[in-house]
Motif scaffolding. Structure first.
Motif, short mmCIF file in Angstrom:
data_model
loop_
_atom_site.label_atom_id
_atom_site.label_comp_id
_atom_site.label_asym_id
_atom_site.label_seq_id
_atom_site.Cartn_x
_atom_site.Cartn_y
_atom_site.Cartn_z
N UNK A 286 0.81 -1.21 0.00
CA UNK A 286 0.00 0.00 0.00
C UNK A 286 0.85 1.27 0.00
N UNK A 287 1.86 1.38 0.87
CA UNK A 287 2.69 2.59 0.80
C UNK A 287 3.33 2.77 -0.57
N UNK A 288 3.74 1.69 -1.20
CA UNK A 288 4.34 1.82 -2.53
C UNK A 288 3.31 2.34 -3.52
N UNK A 289 2.09 1.86 -3.35
CA UNK A 289 1.02 2.33 -4.21
C UNK A 289 0.81 3.83 -4.03
N UNK A 290 0.80 4.26 -2.78
CA UNK A 290 0.59 5.68 -2.51
C UNK A 290 1.71 6.51 -3.13
N UNK A 291 2.92 6.02 -2.98
CA UNK A 291 4.07 6.77 -3.53
C UNK A 291 3.94 6.91 -5.04
N UNK A 292 3.59 5.77 -5.67
CA UNK A 292 3.40 5.84 -7.11
C UNK A 292 2.30 6.82 -7.46
N UNK A 293 1.24 6.79 -6.68
CA UNK A 293 0.12 7.68 -6.94
C UNK A 293 0.52 9.13 -6.79
N UNK A 294 1.44 9.40 -5.89
CA UNK A 294 1.82 10.79 -5.63
C UNK A 294 2.33 11.48 -6.87
N UNK A 295 2.91 10.70 -7.77
CA UNK A 295 3.40 11.36 -8.99
C UNK A 295 2.46 11.18 -10.16
N UNK A 296 1.56 10.19 -10.08
CA UNK A 296 0.70 9.95 -11.24
C UNK A 296 -0.71 10.51 -11.03
N UNK A 297 -1.15 10.46 -9.79
CA UNK A 297 -2.52 10.91 -9.54
C UNK A 297 -3.01 10.26 -8.26
N UNK A 298 -3.44 11.08 -7.29
CA UNK A 298 -3.82 10.52 -6.00
C UNK A 298 -5.31 10.30 -5.91
#
Lengths: 304, 397, 287
Positions: C242-254
């Motif tokens: 989940x944290x990795x997902x959030x990090x990825x989302x931070x640059x692509x779209x949250x």
């Protein structure tokens, strides 16, 4: 640690059972083995990796290439320095902010002590990535904070200190340091609280009695007695802060790059393992030095 | 000199159930807590181990319980050597100083704990019986934290007694109670012991408590037994300066032996003559003795008005230096010609107070005198019994 | 004894001194510490509030930084973002496993440290302390070099290994504190009452230490679920937590749903801790 720091604090009595043969060692074995294999050994592979040359494709060979260290350092010393400065500021701020908080909880909270302690760790109940992202909202240019800073003239102060970009709070050193302070504040507060909580309140009363001004009493009695907590909190804040890069990435800009980001980049994108390992190991050594100084002064019993 | 650790009247015979501590030493590193202790605790008695903190009494108790192992020596119950036996295999139960009630179990389960471990039957009835004995039957389902100190102490007692051990050990169980409750519990404990007939070994630093409750007292100091005997004997005829000062208060006067007269030893103090019955002399010196007499045994009168009572020990030349009226009695400090201050307790029977500065005459029955070895420290045990020290100054003559 | 020869001088009736009116400045000065503490709490909890608040947001674009309008949308469709619920599932799985192992290993160490004297205490203390004091970057990267050098494939297993590693120390600290607070006379009393060593441990020691073990386990789980840096170093593209997902989302779209997950975790943690406090409150000595 001076003797005076021990007076009034209930140092835990040492355990009394003689090591009944093997039992203590058997209990320790699995856990310590895990730590040795997955903490100590990796440190050694890190060192070894930093001295190898090659690449991901051609493989690495051990060449004792100490040059890697000097190269890496000459390239990235600004980031190192910046990381330590940011960590230092964050730690100092955390101490400044956290001490009154710990003091309040220890001495002035009465029935609410448990509740307040829960509130101190409550931030951890949400993923810290999400919380750091929340800071983007809080510090955004349309937000209250920016407006407040502009109105009170604090913005000018920050501009003078060269930690903000014009009227922008986000993507600035200020934001990074504020984020670092925020993230590691509980790590400062909890050891401080533990230390203050153990002080015999009668010592404080005696201090208030002896010294006319409350600040003198604090300086001469409370502060020295809380030193173990201050030191522990400082260590537990400064060290992770120096290695952090989340705050820098999410709240800063390319000029605020910290060493953690560099290491991350080198390992996962540039794939320059020797350089990355050298940087990582250097960071580790610095930390080790700090911890050694602490252990040398205070021993190991109160570490864990 | 008789063995201070032998049970009076029972030398040489190990009764079934007597607790015998034989030449036990306990060292913690460089510190010797118990020093070559030999002691016999008669079966069925209420036995007190009395002494100041650090004298080794609690350590001795814990060794009987099995919670500490002796460095040297053996412990017997009856004929059985229990020195190496684990605590859970000894027929001994302990009432701890801080009660040590299990906080996560209710009162019933606390008391039932020992019975359940030994898989004994009829648990419910026996627990209820034990709780009735300490008058706490109605609190069976409460948790220890919900009880007062006195109630917890009684639960601790019930928890131990319900197992009908051969020996019950009590480690300063009344220390945390207030005065009134303590007095009450002293009577209760004595009553229970008489009813149940178990050997009680009671450790305390409070000499009043020991004297009230115990059949036999062993006075301990620095890991050794100073003297053992019935409370009355110990009090009236102490054998060491420590015992003399720790139990109540004593005046100890250094005197030179000047001769004998029948059954008495004659001594001289600054020219004045004192008679000491030979049986009450606990030293065999030919030169000097510490002559002891308790303050309440001394009669005080203004000089010249005392009347020469023949056969009494008389000391003249004293001057009252302090008078304290406490209601029940008046406590006088009398400065004698040789510098020592003698303490006198005069019961309040309406006599007129003697003011400081009055020249007085002190007299007492010779049979109340006791004699101690002059080489002992005359101040041993002073200030440790929890009371104001009487004078105990050895004077060089 | 002096005799009184003259009447005592009469006392002038003086009016009682006027008490200075406590102005607002004085009130602030006296309560300054408490006020600062309150402000600090606001500072600490503000982001949590924002996270919870913004779970009810309906953003205009891909990012969830500005408040647009109140909506239950995210709550009604919690698994809408692709891959997020898988990531949450993986984080939960790793969290539970890591907690189990770390708690067992850590509790054993805690008992050893708290109850026995043995040679090598200092080294043990140091070894336990180091993972808590080492920057995550260093721990994560060093483990990476180990796995790479051993040619061990990165993925769920390596993440699990790492999580257990850094959780052990925290469990040790928590449990050890609880054991140290246990009155040893309770166990002596149990042995005095015919309980052998095993029975004493099962019936007295363990129940009384259990709250500490539970606290340690909870801490281990939080650390595991929340970890990004170390996980990132030791994961593969097929093991997204989940944290990795959030990090990825931070640059692509949250997506708003990450706030939903965050809020749920917050509430669950709050409930558990609150429950613990409630139980402790129930057990308090009644005056």
């Amino acid at each position: 640690m001076s003797a005076i720091a021990r007076i009034g604090t209930d140092a835990a009595p040492p355990p009394t059972r003689r090591g009944k043969g093997l039992v203590p060692y058997l209990l320790l074995l699995p856990g310590l083995l895990w730590l040795v294999v997955f903490f100590v050994v990796p440190m050694l592979t890190l060192l070894s990796q930093s001295l190898q040359t090659g690449s991901i494709d051609t493989g690495y060979t051990m060449t004792w290439h100490w040059q890697t260290y000097t190269d890496a350092f000459s390239l990235y010393w600004p980031q190192f320095l910046r990381s330590f400065i940011y960590a230092f500021v964050a730690t100092a701020l955390a101490l400044l902010i956290g001490y009154p908080l710990a003091y309040t909880i220890a001495f002035k909270s009465g029935r609410w002590k448990g509740v307040l302690l829960v509130l101190v760790i409550a931030p951890f109940f949400t993923s810290f990535l999400l919380r750091t992202l929340a800071w983007q909202t809080i510090l955004s240019s349309n937000g209250i904070v920016v407006k407040f800073f502009n109105a009170t003239g604090l913005m000018n102060v920050l501009q003078a200190l060269n930690v903000v970009n014009g009227d922008q709070l986000l993507s600035t050193p200020f934001a990074v340091m504020a984020g670092l302070t925020y993230n590691f504040l509980p790590f400062m507060v909890l050891p401080l609280f533990a230390s203050l909580d153990r002080i015999d309140p009668r010592l404080l009363e005696a201090g208030a009695d002896l010294y006319g001004r409350p600040f003198t009493a604090f300086r001469k009695v409370t502060w020295p007695l809380s030193m173990p907590g201050v030191v522990a909190g400082t260590l537990l804040t400064f060290i992770p802060a120096a290695g952090d890069y989340i705050n820098s990435k999410l709240l800063g800009n390319p000029n605020t790059t910290m060493i953690g980001q560099v290491i991350d980049g080198q390992f996962l994108r540039v794939l320059d393992y020797p350089t990355a390992a050298a940087l990582s190991f250097t960071l580790m050594v610095t930390i080790l030095v700090l911890v050694s100084v602490y252990v040398w002064r205070a021993g190991t019993e109160e570490l864990v | 000199m008789s063995d201070p650790g032998a049970a009076p009247g029972r030398e040489g015979t190990a009764q079934d159930g007597d607790v015998r501590i034989v030449q036990v030493t306990k060292r913690f590193g460089a510190f010797t807590a118990v020093d070559d202790l030999t002691l016999t605790i008669p079966q069925g008695s209420f036995f007190a181990l009395l002494g100041p903190s650090g004298c080794g009494k609690t350590t001795t108790l814990r060794m009987v319980a099995g919670l500490e192992d002796p460095t040297v020596g053996q412990i017997f119950i009856g004929d059985k050597d229990i020195t190496g036996t684990k605590p859970y295999r000894r027929p001994v139960n302990t009432v701890f100083q801080n009660y040590a009630l299990f906080p996560h179990l209710d009162i019933f389960e606390n008391v039932a704990f020992g019975l359940r471990r030994r898989k004994e039957g009829d648990v419910k009835r026996r627990v209820e019986e034990a709780l009735e004995l300490v008058e706490l039957g109605h609190l069976a389902r409460r948790k220890p934290s919900q009880l007062s100190g006195g109630q917890q102490q009684r639960v601790a007692l019930a928890r131990a007694i319900v197992n009908r051990p051969t020996v019950l050990l009590l480690d300063e169980p009344l220390g945390a109670l207030d005065l009134k409750l303590r007095r009450q519990m002293q009577i209760e404990l004595k009553r229970i012991q008489t009813e149940v007939g178990i050997t009680f070994v009671h450790v305390t630093h409070d000499q009043e408590e020991a004297m009230t409750m115990a059949d036999t007292i062993a006075v301990m100091n620095a890991g050794r037994v100073e003297q053992m005997g019935h409370p009355g004997d110990l009090y009236e005829n102490p054998a060491t300066t420590f015992a003399a000062n720790f139990l109540g208060q004593s005046n100890l006067i250094l005197a030179e032996i000047s001769g004998t007269a029948g059954e008495d030893i004659l001594l001289s103090v600054a020219g004045q003559r004192i008679a000491l019955p030979r049986s009450r002399a606990h030293a065999t010196s030919t030169l000097k003795l510490l002559v002891g007499v308790r303050p309440e045994k001394i009669r005080i009168a203004a000089e010249g008005l005392g009347g020469e009572a023949s056969g009494m020990n008389v000391l003249t030349g004293g001057v009252v230096s302090d008078t304290s009226f406490t209601g029940v009695s008046t406590q006088y400090l009398v400065r004698m010609p040789w510098g020592q201050e003698i303490m006198v307790f005069a019961q309040n029977v309406g006599a007129e107070l003697l003011r400081p500065g009055t020249k007085v005459e002190l007299s007492w029955v010779p049979a109340h005198t006791f004699g101690l070895d002059a080489s002992q420290d005359a101040n041993a045990g002073v200030d440790l019994g929890g009371e104001e020290p009487a004078s105990a100054v050895g004077v060089s003559s | 004894m002096a005799t009184v020869t003259s009447a005592p001088p009469t006392r002038q009736a003086t009016p009682p001194a006027k008490r200075p009116r406590k102005g607002p400045i004085t009130w602030v000065r006296e309560h300054i510490i408490a006020i600062v503490a309150a402000l600090v709490f606001v500072y600490m909890l503000l982001p949590n509030v924002i996270v919870i608040l913004f779970s009810f947001n309906k953003p205009a674009g891909r990012y969830n930084y500005e408040w647009v309008t109140f909506s239950f949308d995210a709550w009604l469709h919690p698994c809408a973002p692709p891959g997020m619920c898988t990531a949450v599932g993986l984080s939960l799985k790793i969290g539970l496993l890591a907690t189990l192992v770390a708690t067992i290993l850590g509790t054993m160490i805690a008992f050893s440290l708290a109850r026995y004297r043995f040679r090598g205490r200092a080294a043990t203390n140091l070894l336990i302390f180091m993972p808590m004091a080492t920057p995550e970057v260093v721990m994560g990267s060093s483990l990476l070099t180990l796995f790479v050098n051993m040619a061990f494939p990165l993925g769920t297993t390596t993440i699990l290994i790492a999580h257990i590693m850094f959780s052990i120390s925290f469990v040790v600290v928590t449990v050890k504190a609880r054991i140290a607070g246990l009155d040893p006379r309770l166990e002596q009393a149990a042995m005095d009452l015919y309980a052998n060593e095993r029975q004493t441990f099962m019936k007295i020691t363990l129940p009384l230490v259990a709250p500490g073990i539970a606290a340690g386990a909870l801490l281990a789980f939080s650390l595991s679920f929340d970890d990004y840096i170390i996980t990132n170093f030791n994961a593969s593209s097929s093991s997204i937590t989940f944290p990795m997902f959030v990090w990825g989302a931070a640059s692509k779209g949250t997506p708003v749903q990450i706030n939903v997950i965050g809020t749920v975790m917050f509430l669950i943690s709050f409930l558990i801790v609150g429950l613990g406090q409630f139980i402790a409150w129930r057990r308090r000595p009644k005056d």
